[in-house]
Design an enzyme around this catalytic site. Structure first.
Site, short mmCIF file in Angstrom:
data_model
loop_
_atom_site.label_atom_id
_atom_site.label_comp_id
_atom_site.label_asym_id
_atom_site.label_seq_id
_atom_site.Cartn_x
_atom_site.Cartn_y
_atom_site.Cartn_z
N TYR A 8 2.05 35.21 13.94
CA TYR A 8 2.32 36.07 12.78
C TYR A 8 3.59 36.90 12.98
O TYR A 8 3.63 38.08 12.65
CB TYR A 8 1.10 36.97 12.47
CG TYR A 8 -0.20 36.26 12.69
CD1 TYR A 8 -0.55 35.15 11.91
CD2 TYR A 8 -1.08 36.65 13.69
CE1 TYR A 8 -1.73 34.46 12.13
CE2 TYR A 8 -2.27 35.98 13.91
CZ TYR A 8 -2.59 34.88 13.13
OH TYR A 8 -3.76 34.20 13.36
N HIS A 9 4.65 36.23 13.47
CA HIS A 9 5.93 36.90 13.72
C HIS A 9 7.07 36.22 12.95
O HIS A 9 8.10 35.89 13.55
CB HIS A 9 6.25 36.88 15.22
CG HIS A 9 5.30 37.64 16.07
ND1 HIS A 9 5.24 37.48 17.44
CD2 HIS A 9 4.36 38.57 15.77
CE1 HIS A 9 4.31 38.28 17.94
NE2 HIS A 9 3.76 38.95 16.95
N PRO A 10 6.96 35.98 11.65
CA PRO A 10 8.06 35.30 10.94
C PRO A 10 9.31 36.18 10.87
O PRO A 10 9.22 37.39 10.62
CB PRO A 10 7.48 35.05 9.55
CG PRO A 10 6.44 36.12 9.37
CD PRO A 10 5.85 36.33 10.73
#
Length: 533
Positions: free
Chosen positions: A469-471
């Protein structure tokens, strides 16, 4: 008609910082538009509640990627905060700057002023560090708390395994080494960017926050951004700006809004019937994310499963939290980890590790996915490569602003990323072969890299790996000729009165969790804006 000096789209990690800093002089009129609602919800305020917000419709965009060929055609779930505080209100609260070399790389990508030395000074203004012994250092607004003395005792086995494997221990906030993760909590409550920056500023008469306001697109006078169109309560409204419009809607929504407004790949916009204002192929491109593989193990020693997985344990933990603001409800389950080198001779750490004193499975209740602790004692050991080289895209698939854009991660599409995934599996195998973890783990629950071939480790990663969840990087800070969307002052190339300030501007993904770098980038951006840069 109200006319604003600054319109900020998004009250998340970056928008909260900008709102506080740009309104501080009391003169500039600042409007913040947030699509979500209030963050004054128990599942947000109580740290352990992120297990509920992970799939919570009320606070989460709940996005899905396109089928990813590198992951056996699987789609991945992408939670993104749709609430005041953005993803800082629903994340696991781990605070990590990454490695200094990350920012030297940013500067080398054509961005003077964004090197390690400069951003370290910005971080120092962001942080209020609370140490394990209760001492405080730094006078920044954001509390970063060392809660290691309260962590589950199972973590001692992980730290012993780190030592036995010859890996370094260190401060997980600011550099290389393994150890306890530090959290954005304050006195037992979650301390989001909204808590630290936005809320203390809302008493100012020159700052206005409007929630439930979904921005549909930008308005322009020629190439100058003049305002935004947004929908609220069934009405379509326009906010007008005489200064700057700042997109802080995140790595997914910011490129979507630019494309909807005519700034993006010209051929794509033409196919969507959107007039091309600025042909900018980089908008939505260069997407990077961290991809993790998780391994689960049974053990004989009690874990958090015996607390959070049982009604009596939950009740006792809730009572303890209500009385003392401590215990499992006041913490994240992401308790240990760090940045390490998977093998000797590497110039810097290449893997991020995670050790959770909890194991769980996904169950469905009333069609809603929930994370449920396993009924037996278990723990999780996982990794993600720090610096992937694969690049994906985020592009609109419809001119309808309410339609989710297409998210194409393009995972494991380079040989370097494939090699790193195998190296990460081998690193986990090395840890599992230490006396500490051989004694702790009684059996693997599912696949383990121990004794497996490289091909098997890679096949398992393609079958099971998932986003952390690190875009980032979808409005990349770089010269336009290098595919950049914004320059070093975060102004959109070829436009006027328009900046992007959020994780989408990263030139490359940082080595660790991305919330801290996003907050830092917003603080640095505010300095630039206030200086007239």
């Amino acid at each position: 008609m109200d006319i604003w000096d600054y319109i900020i789209v998004g009250a998340g990690s970056a928008g909260s910082v900008l709102a506080e800093r740009l309104s501080a002089d009391g003169r500039a009129r600042v409007l913040v538009l947030e699509a979500g609602g209030t963050d004054r919800r128990p599942e947000i305020r109580v740290p352990i509640g992120y297990g509920l917000t992970f799939h919570g419709n009320a606070v989460n965009w709940r996005m899905q990627s396109e089928p990813d060929p590198g992951l056996d055609g699987r789609q991945m779930y992408w939670p993104r905060g749709k609430v005041v505080g953005g993803s800082s209100s629903i994340n696991a609260m781990v605070y990590a700057r990454g490695l200094p070399g990350d920012y030297d790389d940013w500067e080398t990508a054509g961005n003077p002023g964004w090197g390690a030395a400069e951003v370290a000074q910005v971080y120092a203004r962001v942080e209020h560090r609370v140490h394990a012994d209760g001492r405080s250092t730094g006078d920044g607004p954001l509390w970063v708390s060392d809660r290691s003395r309260e962590y589950h005792p199972l973590g001692r086995h992980y730290l012993q395994a780190i030592r036995e494997a010859g890996l370094p221990e260190g401060d997980t906030v600011a550099g290389e080494g393994a150890g306890p993760y530090q959290l954005t909590t304050r006195k037992g409550w979650r301390h989001s960017a909204a808590d630290a920056f936005l809320r203390p500023a809302l008493h100012r008469r020159n700052l206005k926050l409007v929630t439930g306001a979904e921005v549909l697109g930008l308005t322009f006078d020629g190439l100058r951004a003049s305002g935004v169109r947004y929908r609220r309560g069934g009405q379509t409204l326009t906010a007008t700006c005489r200064g700057e419009v700042i997109l802080s809607a995140g790595a997914v929504k910011s490129p979507q809004l630019l494309q909807l407004s005519g700034i993006g790949p010209g051929d794509l916009l033409q196919r969507m019937g959107i007039p091309v204002l600025i042909d900018a192929p980089g908008v939505g491109g260069a997407l990077q994310d961290h991809l993790a593989v998780t391994y689960t193990f049974r053990c004989e020693e009690p874990t958090l499963n015996q607390v959070l997985g049982r009604r009596i344990g939950q009740v006792m933990a809730a009572i303890r939290y209500a009385l003392f603001r401590d215990g499992p409800f006041s913490l994240s389950v992401n308790q240990m980890g760090g940045l390490v080198r998977s093998r000797p001779g590497l110039p810097q750490a290449d893997m991020q590790l995670y050790f959770n004193p909890l194991s769980y499975s996904t169950v469905h209740r009333n069609r809603r996915p929930l994370l449920k602790p396993d009924p037996w004692p278990g723990f999780i050991l996982s990794f993600n490569p720090c610096r992937p080289t694969s690049r994906g895209r985020i592009d609109i698939i419809s001119p309808d602003p309410s339609a989710q854009p297409g998210i194409t991660p393009n995972s494991l599409s380079t040989q370097g990323d494939v090699a790193d995934m195998i190296a990460g599996g081998r690193l986990i195998e090395r840890l599992l072969d230490t006396p500490a973890l051989r004694k702790l783990a009684t059996a693997a629950h599912g696949f383990t890299p121990q004794g497996q071939t490289d091909e098997a480790i890679l096949a398992d990663a393609r079958a099971r790996a998932g986003t952390v969840y690190h875009p980032t990087c979808t409005c990349r800070m770089a010269p336009r000729e290098a595919g950049g969307v914004v320059g070093p002052t975060l102004k959109v190339h070829s436009a006027e009165g328009l900046r992007v300030v959020d994780a989408s501007i990263f030139p490359n993904i940082t080595s660790a969790n991305t919330n801290a770098p996003t907050i830092m980038a917003a603080m640095r951006a505010a300095d630039l804006i206030l200086a007239g840069a």
